[in-house]
Design an enzyme around this catalytic site. Structure first.
Site, mmCIF file in Angstrom:
data_model
loop_
_atom_site.group_PDB
_atom_site.id
_atom_site.type_symbol
_atom_site.label_atom_id
_atom_site.label_comp_id
_atom_site.label_asym_id
_atom_site.label_seq_id
_atom_site.Cartn_x
_atom_site.Cartn_y
_atom_site.Cartn_z
ATOM 1 N N HIS A 1 -8.023 45.650 -32.107
ATOM 2 C CA HIS A 1 -6.995 44.945 -31.342
ATOM 3 C C HIS A 1 -7.276 45.006 -29.849
ATOM 4 O O HIS A 1 -6.457 44.602 -29.036
ATOM 5 C CB HIS A 1 -5.616 45.494 -31.672
ATOM 6 C CG HIS A 1 -5.228 45.180 -33.084
ATOM 7 N ND1 HIS A 1 -5.675 45.929 -34.142
ATOM 8 C CD2 HIS A 1 -4.490 44.181 -33.615
ATOM 9 C CE1 HIS A 1 -5.219 45.408 -35.264
ATOM 10 N NE2 HIS A 1 -4.503 44.345 -34.976
ATOM 11 N N CYS B 1 -9.436 46.561 -38.890
ATOM 12 C CA CYS B 1 -8.718 45.384 -39.397
ATOM 13 C C CYS B 1 -9.655 44.185 -39.326
ATOM 14 O O CYS B 1 -10.831 44.328 -38.977
ATOM 15 C CB CYS B 1 -7.436 45.161 -38.585
ATOM 16 S SG CYS B 1 -6.266 44.033 -39.373
HETATM 17 N N1 GLN Z 1 -8.466 40.142 -44.654
HETATM 18 C C1 GLN Z 1 -7.665 39.968 -43.504
HETATM 19 C C2 GLN Z 1 -8.525 39.747 -42.281
HETATM 20 O O1 GLN Z 1 -9.537 40.319 -42.174
HETATM 21 C C3 GLN Z 1 -6.771 41.148 -43.265
HETATM 22 C C4 GLN Z 1 -5.913 40.965 -42.069
HETATM 23 C C5 GLN Z 1 -4.855 42.010 -41.896
HETATM 24 O O2 GLN Z 1 -4.891 43.031 -42.509
HETATM 25 N N2 GLN Z 1 -3.888 41.770 -41.072
HETATM 26 O O3 GLN Z 1 -8.170 39.025 -41.390
HETATM 27 ZN ZN ZN Z 2 -5.365 44.829 -41.171
#
Ligand code: GLN
Ligand code: ZN
Length: 757
Positions: free
Chosen positions: A696, A728
């Site tokens: 992020h 993420c």
């Molecule tokens: N598979 C999704 C991505 O990589 C997961 C996103 C999330 O967990 N918010 O964007």
């Molecule tokens: Zn995520």
């Protein structure tokens, strides 16, 4: 009867604030230009609320990034690492929000957490032993004055002292108690300043009061407010709660010298009962949260009037209020140009909720409420039969039995089978699914949506992107690949579009964190899968590589939690309907040669009841089975992954293991991998990929930093259970930082594999 709202959305009905902030981050506009956009947006908001006839218009509900971060800033809770950067005030603020990497240094952002049971995220204030709480910002006063100059006397909204101290993280020896005297001083100073400016009411938001409270919590709360309320300076104080009921501290609320108490009658299941039982102090005003601040359905006036009539028996003055800030709903239906009127008439966004407040006020003030045309129109709407029911789906849900929720063989056996089947190196590397979504990708998707390019052209483009992405991952040396999710605007809306029972909006944007907004789809009817949703892309991606390609799906609980849910059936029933649809997709992927399937449950923890005592019975008892229903039908060698972001799941660790996934990846880097100890203590059995770097933030993690994280993992988790991944998806990032970050990650792993571990 008067009307009030707890807060109004601030990102802009066309997301103007988001775009302006992002331009500022890229250096394309100046701080002054950004401030100007913000000021215009505030002014538009004030105007809309004023014209609706709203009596209590909030101010200071505006924020460039997050209200709790603003409060931290206001209270001088600015850790040394940000001060040392020696930036302009606004940039220090953004450094706390997003981290900073540049000529003046390299620092991480504050950590981010889900805001109670919503999909909004707040920045967690960090208090250390050197923190000196004092008034450090004029923002609340400036915003009050700005409105006052337009002739509007607003109700300033300030995060309450108790909630602030509860939400903060204490990194040194000191605890919340040590900061009570200094925070009291600041709040008294705030009251004094507002009194000088001519404010009549001030709203202190104390959502933490709807959580379980210990005796010590109550003591802290009382100590804070006894002192603060001693220095009211003639201002009336509204103690505002939301997201639940105040069963633990109602006595204190009544006893303390508040002028108004704001209670939630939508999510506060016991609110009405508490008042029935204990009465309500006649000298206080009840701000009754009767308009749902979280959902987009029209208010049922009949129910609301019944509630208010009941309240009238016990209370003196009542102000009609929203149940929480309208931050959690979109701006206005006016921008929904495509949605059919037959749907739209059932909806109310923020602006329409203002009209509902005005209508309810009129109805409740009239001699014969049920004869008013507003009441009758609403009654007719709620009598209408709504389309969208699917008996077949209902039947399937009703006939589910234990075996539908049980995957065989058991975990240990599957783990062995899969180790052999995939033969992956130690510490396999992977990513969470999405790769950077450039403006071009978004552009092409938009063109396809508008019919400006054909399906063939669109498919060709997406396939090119997939091919590029696969090539990139192979070059970087990742072990388990992904197709990149270029076809997806959003991890929930994408699936919603393939599911019958969903409807979509054009502009129902809601702030999720900072400049990030989501556009939750609406569950209108019973849910079923109309056709395969992801198979084409995953199969194509797999055809390009010998490495395993992960299929990528969103789980039922997340789909439900990130949609606007129905209010006419239970959440459990909706979750099972969605689970059955995703299950079909899982089986389809499997039979088309996809052997690893990730089912994201990013939002699993989000809707846990705020009080622990309600967790199992009100939620986990259906949320965990819903996930199992999705994958219980696959073969032993098919590996099921799940992913969670920003999940603090220490307290539901057993339930997470009970989802019976083979691998789980989750966010961990911002919270310094502290979750690892919990996994160890609990003999966590699912294999884990604790995110080794924060996606992020645009900063690139160094190889050494990642190695340190990996060593920490190796100290706590058996090495053959560890996966390595960012925390993420990468879609909000650019390639510029993504590629070096992933390279550092893979190189870190290579070096560790060469060490004797
Ligand atoms: N598979 C999704 C991505 O990589 C997961 C996103 C999330 O967990 N918010 O964007
Ligand atoms: Zn995520």
């Amino acid at each position: 009867m008067k009307t009030s709202v707890i807060g109004y959305p601030r990102i802009g009905s066309q997301r103007e604030l988001k775009f302006a902030c992002e331009k500022y981050f890229r250096g394309e506009i100046s701080a002054d230009e950004l401030q100007k956009t913000a000021k215009n947006l505030r002014s538009e908001n004030l105007q809309v609320q004023l014209e609706s006839g709203l009596d209590f218009i909030p101010s200071n509900d505006f924020s460039f990034y997050d209200g709790i971060l603003d409060t931290a800033f206001m209270l001088n809770v600015i850790p040394e690492r940000y001060r040392k950067l020696d930036l302009q005030e606004l940039d220090t603020y953004f450094a706390m929000a997003r981290g900073y990497q540049g000529e003046k240094g390299d620092v991480k952002a504050f950590s981010m957490k889900k805001w109670f049971n919503t999909n909004y995220h707040y920045m967690v204030p960090e208090i250390d032993d050197n923190t000196e709480i004092r008034l450090n910002s004029d923002k609340p006063f400036i915003l009050f004055t700005e409105a006052f100059e337009k002739g509007i006397k607003t109700k300033p909204v300030i995060t309450g002292a108790y909630t602030f101290l509860k939400l903060a993280k204490y990194t040194g020896e000191k605890t919340a108690e040590d900061f009570i005297p200094s925070i009291i001083d600041v709040y008294c100073e705030i009251l004094k300043k507002f009194s000088e400016l001519g404010a009549e009411w001030i709203q202190f938001d104390e959502p933490c009061l709807v959580m379980d409270m210990s005796e010590n919590d109550k003591k802290i709360f009382t100590e804070l407010y006894e002192k603060i309320l001693d220095e009211k300076c003639g201002i009336k104080i509204l103690l505002q709660t939301y997201f639940g009921d105040v069963r633990d501290c109602y006595g204190e609320l009544c006893r303390l010298d508040f002028d108004g108490i704001g209670l939630d009658f939508i999510e506060g299941k016991q609110s009405l009962e508490i008042i029935r039982k204990n009465g309500f102090p006649k000298d206080k005003v009840l701000f009754a949260g009767v308009i749902n601040g979280k959902n987009i359905w029209r208010n049922n006036y009949r129910n609301t009037i019944l509630t208010v009539s009941e309240l009238k028996k016990h209370c003196g003055e009542i102000v009609l209020n929203t149940s929480c800030s309208l931050l959690h709903v979109p701006y206005t239906l006016k921008n929904e140009k495509k949605l059919a009127e037959s749907y739209k008439k059932h909806f109310a966004y923020a602006e329409e909720k203002l009209s509902e407040l005005a209508e309810l006020k009129k109805i409740l003030d009239s001699e014969l409420p049920i004869e008013t045309s507003e009441y009758q129109k609403n009654a007719i709407l709620f009598m209408e039969h709504r389309s969208g029911s699917n008996p077949e789906v209902q039947q399937k849900v009703n006939s589910l039995s234990e075996k539908d929720f049980t995957r065989l063989p058991d975990f240990e056996e599957r783990e062995k089978i899969q180790k052999e089947y995939f033969n992956l190196p130690l510490l396999p590397t992977t990513t969470i699914g999405s790769f950077p979504q450039t403006a071009e990708v978004r552009n092409i998707r938009a063109k396809f949506r508008k019919g400006e390019i054909t399906e063939e052209q669109y498919d060709k483009y997406i396939k090119e992107k997939i091919a590029e992405c696969v090539e990139l991952q192979e070059k970087i040396g990742l072990d388990v690949l992904v197709h990149g999710e270029f076809e997806r605007n959003d991890m929930v809306e994408y699936f919603g579009e393939y599911l019958d029972g969903y409807i979509f909006t054009e502009k129902a944007w809601v702030q999720s964190y900072g400049t990030r907004c989501v556009k939750p789809p609406v569950i209108w009817g019973d849910i079923s899968r109309a056709k395969p949703m992801t198979v084409k892309w995953s199969v194509y991606a797999q055809s390009l590589t010998d490495k395993p390609m992960k299929g990528m799906l969103t789980g039922p609980v997340t789909i439900l939690n990130w949609s606007f849910p129905r209010e006419d059936i239970s959440l459990k029933e909706s979750a099972y309907q969605i689970a059955l649809a995703i299950r079909e997709e899982v089986l389809d992927l499997e039979s088309n040669g996809i052997h690893i399937i990730q089912v994201d449950e990013a939002a699993l923890r989000e809707k846990l009841p705020l009080r622990k005592s309600d967790w199992q019975s009100d939620y986990l008892d259906w949320a965990i089975p819903a996930f199992r229903l999705v994958h219980s039908g696959v073969k032993p060698e098919t590996q099921i992954h799940t992913h969670m972001c920003y999940s603090e799941f220490a307290d539901i660790i057993k339930n997470i293991d009970d989802m019976d996934a083979d691998v789980i990846t989750f966010e961990a880097s911002r919270s310094d991998l502290s979750i690892l100890d919990v996994l160890k203590e609990n003999n966590f059995r699912t294999e884990v990929g604790a995110g080794v770097y924060d996606i992020h933030s645009p900063r690139v993690p160094s190889k050494e930093e990642i190695k340190t994280a990996l060593h920490k993992m190796l100290d706590r988790i058996p090495k053959d259970k560890i996966w390595v991944n960012p925390d993420c998806g990468l879609k909000t990032r650019g390639n510029a930082e993504t590629i070096p970050s992933l390279e550092n990650m893979v190189n870190a792993v290579k070096e560790i594999r060469n060490e004797s571990i």
